[in-house]
Enzyme design. Structure first.
Site, PDB file in Angstrom:
ATOM      1  N   SER A 272       0.727  -1.179   0.038  1.00 17.76           N
ATOM      2  CA  SER A 272      -0.072  -0.074  -0.031  1.00 17.76           C
ATOM      3  C   SER A 272       0.777   1.266  -0.038  1.00 17.76           C
ATOM      4  O   SER A 272       1.974   1.391   0.804  1.00 17.76           O
ATOM      5  CB  SER A 272      -0.922   0.018   1.444  1.00 17.76           C
ATOM      6  OG  SER A 272      -0.231   0.023   2.538  1.00 17.76           O
ATOM      7  N   ASP A 273       0.629   2.337  -0.791  1.00 18.48           N
ATOM      8  CA  ASP A 273       1.276   3.609  -0.507  1.00 18.48           C
ATOM      9  C   ASP A 273       1.027   4.159   0.768  1.00 18.48           C
ATOM     10  O   ASP A 273       0.104   3.653   1.470  1.00 18.48           O
ATOM     11  CB  ASP A 273       0.482   4.636  -1.407  1.00 18.48           C
ATOM     12  CG  ASP A 273       1.416   5.455  -1.913  1.00 18.48           C
ATOM     13  OD1 ASP A 273       2.419   6.098  -1.454  1.00 18.48           O
ATOM     14  OD2 ASP A 273       1.010   6.509  -2.997  1.00 18.48           O
ATOM     15  N   PHE A 274       1.720   5.072   1.265  1.00 17.33           N
ATOM     16  CA  PHE A 274       1.955   5.397   2.547  1.00 17.33           C
ATOM     17  C   PHE A 274       0.680   5.978   3.157  1.00 17.33           C
ATOM     18  O   PHE A 274       0.017   7.021   2.590  1.00 17.33           O
ATOM     19  CB  PHE A 274       2.994   6.449   2.845  1.00 17.33           C
ATOM     20  CG  PHE A 274       4.385   5.883   2.584  1.00 17.33           C
ATOM     21  CD1 PHE A 274       5.050   5.273   3.485  1.00 17.33           C
ATOM     22  CD2 PHE A 274       4.897   5.657   1.305  1.00 17.33           C
ATOM     23  CE1 PHE A 274       6.378   4.593   3.417  1.00 17.33           C
ATOM     24  CE2 PHE A 274       6.084   5.040   1.013  1.00 17.33           C
ATOM     25  CZ  PHE A 274       6.903   4.650   2.080  1.00 17.33           C
ATOM     26  N   GLY A 275       0.017   5.264   4.026  1.00 23.97           N
ATOM     27  CA  GLY A 275      -1.523   5.853   4.503  1.00 23.97           C
ATOM     28  C   GLY A 275      -2.387   5.338   3.488  1.00 23.97           C
ATOM     29  O   GLY A 275      -3.814   5.904   3.841  1.00 23.97           O
ATOM     30  N   ALA A 276      -2.387   4.531   2.605  1.00 18.50           N
ATOM     31  CA  ALA A 276      -3.560   4.438   1.615  1.00 18.50           C
ATOM     32  C   ALA A 276      -4.289   3.150   2.068  1.00 18.50           C
ATOM     33  O   ALA A 276      -5.295   2.889   1.466  1.00 18.50           O
ATOM     34  CB  ALA A 276      -2.705   3.962   0.245  1.00 18.50           C
TER      35      ALA A 276
END
Ligand SMILES: *[C@@H]1O[C@H](CO)[C@@H](O)[C@H](O)[C@H]1NC(C)=O
Ligand SMILES: *[C@@H]1O[C@H](CO)[C@@H](O)[C@H](O)[C@H]1NC(C)=O
Length: 776
Positions: A272-276
């Site tokens: 996952s992208d950071f915070g996604a």
């Protein structure tokens, strides 16, 4: 040990004989194992792991790198180091700031992109990074000209973007580094924000946009670059921030399980992208294999979900197995060292919380890195306009350089790794100094920057010229600018657009009133004016392009740390420009598709958008609507001239050579990625100096098919001496002439007459032939 290996080989061959998977992956020659072999080894490791050990691998934790996974030392599995990004290794020193992907796409040169990516990946490996968070293979693709991240990706044309994605993934992984294709997918804009900007000018109260596109548009436009990444054997894919049809991308069963893992047969892992990440069981069951730092939906939460039966333990095993496969297959186990840098700073020892990290300042650049980066930049510059002023006439002895964009930037690393160091009013923020790269997670520190003024001044001095300058954009300096301009034979104006992740553009103008500066210089200059533009997306030029004094325009993109040397070589004629626009420069903002970006929160619910223009983005929209661009896709001038002749096509079957096979449905016996026809055209340098040209092939489908009028289907970069001629080949694969049939849910080659055009740009189509296709 040989007994263990023998058993593995035995299991592997049994699996192979059963027809399981082995045909899916060939071994990439630099790698140690095939994916099937690696899977057997990974499965064996996972079988020995406790629940906590498995969870350690699927979650992020604080460490020296931008993201770090947990280790299982007992089994020899280290913590993996993840770091941005696509234009170089972000956060640290003694690495190279390369030209950005959008810039490299303008080279239209697969070989150059290959070499650049190979060099970059060696720098990542040299610092101990396991997984490069790059390249961008289509999120964004470039649907909206306003998107603040377009410069991080290749091109809004899916063929150009796909072919370069394939090449760059192969090259990135050639050192054993794991590449991470991103951002998956249909991520075409920043979130919509309704709050005021914070102290650093970053907008607040932001909500991600939910996007929808029809099946055909997904298959033919937004997916192909990811399909090519999978075919190149990419180890990891990053799911994106946006929502797809109301579901966060990192929680979309449709996007990850159905399309990516089933149809594209992707066997690596989704992170996952950071915070996604926004959920635990839903994300895990939808196919998200690893959560990077910033949120805590996995870890203990995932443990409870598995204990409660919400996530099957086989799914957790699958997640861990997928994460381990590339690490084993690429041979990192034997040849990788721990990170020798830290994302937390450039000092020798850096504290973060209660952790202390060391930066060893290892210089991981190849000896000739400066020459290479300069050449890569030179070959991506696009000469847009030249009314006989370039290269600089030897008779010119007095020139002047204008614009802050020609100057040293205020700092290289002083603004932090995002380069969020813009100046001016919040709505009119700009970078102070020459723009060599954009801001946000695609940024990377240069080890040094050569600004245009340094290189032009040195070159002028060597030629015995007088080189004056006023490197300020502020109207307070206009009198000084006027005084200097009206004493010289040539004025060179540098202007820019600094793009930043998280801040989409509000218009397609230049930063800091660049238009005004150009017009002021043009009004005052005693000689001719040349404009150089450092920008990562389209710029409207109508305000000044027809000014009688503006006789030359060079598009310099985001060229990286050797910026000044590259443009000086083009201005002075040591290098013949050979780049072509990898996107359209339109005349009016209204000429792009309507509603290509969402800017306001709706009264009710979340921001949403439908990709109603379907396949017709960038030049295909201009072609469909009959809009005249200022400079079209594929356009670029040279100091010499080229002639195309003898366009011909014939059936020729060539087997696909990809590392991995997708499972995309298609009709007819021939493999989807096998070549069916080869088109050839002759290219001759008809001028009096050596140069590079990009012969381009565009295809029109049979009129019965409702496709955009013209579609790029081949390109090549050739270097020719005066008078020299070569033949270039454009292989047409089955997929290149197929359409996605929404009824049959399969790729289908339409019957009928295709038209093939060879040209110097998407509008300068000098040759034409037809191709009759009958069903296989
Ligand atoms: C999880 O990873 C961390 C960091 O590498 C390590 O210190 C810890 O021992 C690991 N835990 C388990 C259960 O292996
Ligand atoms: C930009 O940099 C120059 C030179 O370092 C400085 O004088 C100027 O104040 C800076 N700011 C702006 C807004 O130009």
């Amino acid at each position: 040990m040989w007994l263990f290996d023998a058993i593995l080989w035995f299991i592997f061959w049994i699996l192979a004989l059963l027809g399981l998977r082995e045909h899916d992956y060939a071994r990439d020659p630099p790698h140690k194992f095939t994916w099937s072999e690696a899977r057997v080894r990974a499965t064996r490791l996972v079988d020995q792991m406790s629940m906590d050990e498995k969870l350690n691998i699927t979650s992020g934790r604080t460490g020296p790198c931008q993201a770090n996974s947990g280790s299982v030392e007992r089994l020899g599995i280290p913590s993996f180091c993840y770091n941005d990004g696509p234009a170089g290794l972000r956060h640290t020193d003694f690495t190279t700031q390369y030209p950005s992907q959008f810039t490299m796409a303008c080279s239209f040169d697969r070989e150059l992109v290959r070499e650049l990516t190979e060099r970059m990946s060696a720098e990542f490996a040299g610092k101990g990074v396991n997984v490069q968070l790059g390249p961008l293979t289509g999120g964004p693709l470039g649907r909206s000209p306003y998107c603040g991240r377009n410069w991080e990706a290749f091109s809004p044309d899916p063929y150009l973007s796909s072919t370069l994605s394939y090449v760059s993934i192969r090259a990135a992984q050639s050192s054993g580094l794991v590449a991470c294709a991103k951002h998956y997918f249909m991520y075409e804009q920043a979130p919509v924000c309704s709050g005021p900007p914070d102290d650093e000018g970053v907008p607040t109260d932001c909500t991600q946009v939910s996007v929808t596109a029809d099946d055909k548009t997904v298959k033919e436009l937004y997916l192909p670059s990811f399909a090519e990444a999978v075919r190149a054997g990419v180890g990891a894919i990053m799911c994106s921030y946006n929502q797809i049809n109301g579901t966060p991308a990192c929680q979309s069963d449709d996007a990850m399980n159905r399309i990516l893992k089933k149809e594209l047969n992707f066997q690596g892992y989704v992170l996952s992208d950071f915070g996604a990440t926004h959920s635990t069981a839903e994300s895990a069951n939808a196919g998200m294999d690893q959560e990077l730092e910033g949120t805590w939906w996995y870890g203990d939460n995932l443990k409870h979900a598995v204990k409660d039966g919400k996530v099957p333990e086989e799914r957790l095993n699958d997640m861990v197995t997928r994460i381990l496969i590339p690490w084993i297959a690429f041979g990192q186990k034997d040849k990788w060292h721990a990170p020798s840098y830290t994302r937390w700073g450039l000092g020798d020892w850096v504290w973060f919380g209660d952790h202390l990290f060391e930066n060893k300042h290892d210089d991981v650049r190849k000896a000739d890195y400066a020459d290479f980066v300069r050449q890569a930049a030179e070959q991506s510059h696009v000469l847009l306009k030249n009314d006989g002023v370039l290269p600089l006439n030897p008779g010119i002895r007095r020139i002047a350089v204008f614009g802050t964009d020609a100057d040293y930037p205020t700092t290289i690393a002083g603004c932090g790794a995002d380069l969020f160091c813009t100046e001016g009013e919040p709505s009119r923020r700009h970078w102070n100094g020459t723009v060599t790269i954009g801001g946000g997670s695609g940024a990377v520190y240069a080890t040094y920057i050569v600004p245009p003024i340094e290189a032009i001044s040195r070159r002028g001095r060597e030629r015995g010229m007088r080189v004056d300058h006023v490197l300020r954009d502020d109207p307070a300096y206009y009198p000084a600018i006027g005084n200097v301009a009206n004493t010289v034979q040539m004025c060179i104006v540098f202007v820019s657009v600094f793009l930043v992740e998280g801040a989409d553009r509000v218009n397609l103008g230049l930063d800091n009133d660049g238009e005004k500066l150009i017009k002021h210089v043009a009004d005052k200059c005693a000689g001719d004016v040349v404009v150089a533009i450092h920008a990562g997306g389209p710029v409207i030029m109508e305000d000044w392009i027809e000014h009688e004094k503006v006789k030359g325009v060079v598009w310099a993109g985001y060229p990286g740390q050797e910026s000044g040397n590259a443009i000086a070589n083009i201005l002075f004629g040591d290098v013949n420009p050979s780049g072509k626009m990898a996107f359209t420069l339109g005349r009016r903002e209204a000429d792009w598709p309507p509603n290509n970006i969402v800017r306001k929160m709706p009264m009710i619910g979340k921001p949403r958008t439908a990709f109603d223009e379907k396949l017709a983005i960038d030049y295909k929209w201009f072609d469909t609507q009959g809009h005249m661009p200022r400079y079209e896709f594929g356009y670029g001038l040279s100091y010499t001239t080229f002639e195309l002749s003898d366009l011909r096509v014939r059936p020729e079957h060539r087997k696909d050579t990809a590392i991995h096979k997708t499972a995309e449905a298609h009709l007819g016996p021939l493999e989807l990625y096998d070549t069916m026809y080869v088109v050839r055209v002759d290219v001759r340098n008809t001028g009096d100096r050596s140069g590079g040209e990009v012969p381009q092939l565009y295809m029109s489908y049979p009129p019965s098919q409702r496709q955009p009028p013209r579609n790029l289907r081949g390109y090549d970069k050739v270097w020719l001496r005066s008078g020299q001629r070569v033949t270039v080949e454009f292989p047409l694969r089955k997929k290149d002439i197929a359409v996605w049939d929404v009824v049959q849910q399969a790729w289908r080659v339409p019957e009928g007459t295709f038209t093939l055009y060879a040209g110097h740009s998407s509008r300068e189509l000098v040759l034409e032939t037809t191709l009759e296709v009958q069903l296989e």
